[in-house]
Design a protein around this motif. Sequence first.
Motif, PDB file in Angstrom:
ATOM      1  N   GLU A  86      47.906 -92.269 -23.415  1.00 42.50           N
ATOM      2  CA  GLU A  86      49.013 -93.116 -22.954  1.00 42.50           C
ATOM      3  C   GLU A  86      50.361 -92.470 -23.265  1.00 42.50           C
ATOM      4  OE1 GLU A  86      48.355 -96.850 -24.841  1.00 42.50           O
ATOM      5  OE2 GLU A  86      46.822 -97.452 -23.405  1.00 42.50           O
ATOM      6  N   CYS A 131      52.619 -97.344 -19.374  1.00 40.95           N
ATOM      7  CA  CYS A 131      52.088 -96.702 -20.581  1.00 40.95           C
ATOM      8  C   CYS A 131      53.081 -96.785 -21.737  1.00 40.95           C
ATOM      9  CB  CYS A 131      51.740 -95.247 -20.310  1.00 40.95           C
ATOM     10  SG  CYS A 131      50.287 -95.024 -19.289  1.00 40.95           S
ATOM     11  N   LYS A 134      52.764-100.217 -23.185  1.00 41.99           N
ATOM     12  CA  LYS A 134      51.525-100.312 -23.949  1.00 41.99           C
ATOM     13  C   LYS A 134      51.642 -99.570 -25.278  1.00 41.99           C
ATOM     14  CE  LYS A 134      47.531-100.095 -21.986  1.00 41.99           C
ATOM     15  NZ  LYS A 134      46.374 -99.617 -21.205  1.00 41.99           N
ATOM     16  N   TYR A 137      53.641-101.659 -27.626  1.00 42.61           N
ATOM     17  CA  TYR A 137      52.798-102.739 -28.128  1.00 42.61           C
ATOM     18  C   TYR A 137      51.852-102.231 -29.220  1.00 42.61           C
ATOM     19  CZ  TYR A 137      48.974-106.046 -28.392  1.00 42.61           C
ATOM     20  OH  TYR A 137      48.001-106.895 -28.858  1.00 42.61           O
TER      21      TYR A 137
END
Length: 194
Positions: A86, A131, A134, A137
């Motif tokens: 990612e 990405c 994410k 996160y």
Amino acid sequence: MEPNTNAGWILGLKHWQFFALLVAPRALEYFFFSFGNPNGDYYWVELCYWIYTLSLICGWLYFTTINLQPLLPSAITMNIKKFKWEMGFTFFPPFFLLTITLLREINGNGGSGFFELLAFIGLILLYPIICLFKSMYRMIRTLKEVELQRPVSKSDFDLSDLSILYPLIGAWVFQPRINQVYEYASRQKLNVEE
């Protein structure tokens, strides 16, 4: 997995130092170029700024998450390979596209087909943006799990965790928490070694 000791400089930053790294290039740009070229055609400076910001934020997210991972409780697992993929998709496509655009600007081709190039870049950057969110996160989740020493649920997150979406504010919120976790971990390591 041992923490990456080469990243100590970015992990030891205080919140105001990280904020200064984010803001300084923009401030220097306005200071030095406000009285420069009367045409004001400094697209290349803007592109260099975005390459720098992308590198700094992706590096901060990557090294913080990778170095927080060994501090997780043993009951919590994290898919490091997926995270690295990612981060790769977050960094490399925008970096190459910004570099190509920068080279076009330096060679004087910036005005021809610029809108088409911008639309093309926007379509290509859609997946890296996903990405990036994410990865943000995952960093927040890893930090929370290290702080709480247990798996986290959605109810464990609060409004301050959303400040990472705007890095200028996120630097003031997250970097002190990261420093606190690392100081605690290094004290625990010293106690175990004695």
